[in-house]
Design a protein around this motif. Structure first.
Motif, PDB file in Angstrom:
ATOM      1  N   ASN A   1      61.116  20.202  18.987  1.00 18.68           N
ATOM      2  CA  ASN A   1      60.760  20.284  20.530  1.00 18.68           C
ATOM      3  C   ASN A   1      61.589  20.027  21.756  1.00 18.68           C
ATOM      4  OD1 ASN A   1      58.067  20.496  21.632  1.00 18.68           O
ATOM      5  ND2 ASN A   1      58.384  18.213  22.299  1.00 18.68           N
TER       6      ASN A   1
ATOM      7  N   SER B   1      59.594  20.453  10.579  1.00 19.29           N
ATOM      8  CA  SER B   1      59.110  19.980  11.765  1.00 19.29           C
ATOM      9  C   SER B   1      60.003  20.731  12.821  1.00 19.29           C
ATOM     10  CB  SER B   1      59.487  18.521  11.935  1.00 19.29           C
ATOM     11  OG  SER B   1      59.146  18.085  13.477  1.00 19.29           O
ATOM     12  N   GLN B   2      59.324  21.276  13.632  1.00 20.93           N
ATOM     13  CA  GLN B   2      60.137  22.053  14.771  1.00 20.93           C
ATOM     14  C   GLN B   2      60.591  21.499  15.853  1.00 20.93           C
ATOM     15  OE1 GLN B   2      57.366  24.573  17.252  1.00 20.93           O
ATOM     16  NE2 GLN B   2      58.539  26.536  17.412  1.00 20.93           N
TER      17      GLN B   2
ATOM     18  N   ARG C   1      63.251  26.273  19.588  1.00 21.88           N
ATOM     19  CA  ARG C   1      62.069  26.211  18.661  1.00 21.88           C
ATOM     20  C   ARG C   1      62.418  26.973  17.522  1.00 21.88           C
ATOM     21  NH1 ARG C   1      59.200  22.908  21.990  1.00 21.88           N
ATOM     22  NH2 ARG C   1      59.578  23.111  24.171  1.00 21.88           N
TER      23      ARG C   1
ATOM     24  N   ASP D   1      57.997  12.650  21.054  1.00 22.49           N
ATOM     25  CA  ASP D   1      57.434  13.549  21.609  1.00 22.49           C
ATOM     26  C   ASP D   1      57.223  14.895  20.423  1.00 22.49           C
ATOM     27  OD1 ASP D   1      60.256  14.081  21.563  1.00 22.49           O
ATOM     28  OD2 ASP D   1      59.847  15.988  22.562  1.00 22.49           O
ATOM     29  N   GLY D   2      57.826  14.840  19.549  1.00 24.99           N
ATOM     30  CA  GLY D   2      57.987  15.987  18.599  1.00 24.99           C
ATOM     31  C   GLY D   2      57.309  15.443  17.342  1.00 24.99           C
TER      32      GLY D   2
ATOM     33  N   HIS E   1      54.991  17.708  21.733  1.00 22.02           N
ATOM     34  CA  HIS E   1      54.200  19.042  21.049  1.00 22.02           C
ATOM     35  C   HIS E   1      52.654  19.078  20.928  1.00 22.02           C
ATOM     36  CE1 HIS E   1      53.281  21.679  17.403  1.00 22.02           C
ATOM     37  NE2 HIS E   1      54.636  21.916  17.529  1.00 22.02           N
TER      38      HIS E   1
END
Length: 262
Positions: free
Chosen positions: A171, A168-169, A176, A211-212, A232
């Motif tokens: 955010n 999972s990148q 990033r 948010d991610g 994201h």
């Protein structure tokens, strides 16, 4: 009206703004729901040993940390789920071969490869990490979470060959190139399900904000789910509601939508 019992809040990009502050409207909203009997959990990829000051500021004593690998309810441990040491060893080998850096989190240490490199120094500064040590294989049995650092997008596939995990990148602006290792069976969604079981409450009585992409499983399972306006791009399909950005009273506006704050 639904009798809400618990609120789960991601930290970075949800609770904390990009300049590392909490809006007054956010603090007021949290205080209001606490006064009305909701238990508030911080649900984060961060290590729990590094968020004491934030928790004290908000009068919060319940947590899900390490992307769902460790939960605490009012100071009492609910569960801990360390990673498979063989998986940790395998990922460390891949990282070494491809010149990636790694942050490993135990329940009391942040463990770094190449701890003095500029990219790691920036990571430490960004996430306010203080209990830091250099990596050695002796930590492999105690890893609750991992972040892979200095990856290009094409590098993700090197790690996702394992069926039981995905990346999972992170955010957060400037970070990033970092990716959290998310286990399919141990994630924020698993964490909140364990909380439901411990508190004896139905999922419908829960609310979650994130948010991610590391929030995906939590947002899918919570009774009411909100993605921040700054989320994201891929996260919005997994939630009931989109609220405003973290810099524009996102948590307050979401809770107001449910009639929980004034």
């Amino acid at each position: 009206m639904i009798d809400y019992k618990v609120l789960f809040l991601d930290i970075d990009g949800t609770l904390l703004t990009p300049d590392d502050t909490i809006e007054e409207s956010t603090e007021a909203a949290i205080s209001q729901v606490q006064a009305n009997g909701l238990e508030v959990f911080l649900a984060t990829g961060r290590p729990l040993h590094e968020i004491d000051e934030l928790a004290k500021e908000l009068n919060i004593r319940s947590f899900i940390g390490y992307n769902g690998a460790y939960a605490i309810y009012q100071g009492e441990d609910i569960f801990q789920e360390p990673m498979d040491p063989m998986l940790v060893e395998h990922f460390m080998k891949i990282a070494s071969e491809h010149h990636h850096d790694v942050v490993l989190y135990t329940n009391n240490k942040n463990v770094f490869t190449n701890i003095d490199s500029p990219v790691m120094c920036e990571f430490i500064k960004m996430f306010h990490l203080y209990k830091n040590e250099s990596y050695s294989p002796s930590f492999n049995n105690d890893v609750l979470g991992m972040t892979l650092v200095n990856l290009k997008k094409d590098d993700v596939a090197l790690y996702e060959k394992e069926d039981s995990i995905h990346l999972s990148q992170v955010n957060v602006d400037g970070m990033r190139h970092c990716y959290d290792v998310i286990r399919d069976k141990v994630n924020k969604g698993y964490g909140i399900q364990m909380v439901f079981k411990r508190l004896g409450i139905p999922r419908e009585s829960s609310i979650a904000f994130g948010d991610g992409m590391n929030d995906k499983e939590m947002l899918q399972i919570a009774g009411e789910s909100f993605a921040m306006g700054n989320g994201h791009p891929d996260i919005f399909q997994y939630v009931k509601y989109k609220t405003t950005e973290v810099t524009d009273s996102g948590i307050y506006n979401g809770l107001k939508m449910l009639g929980l704050v004034e």
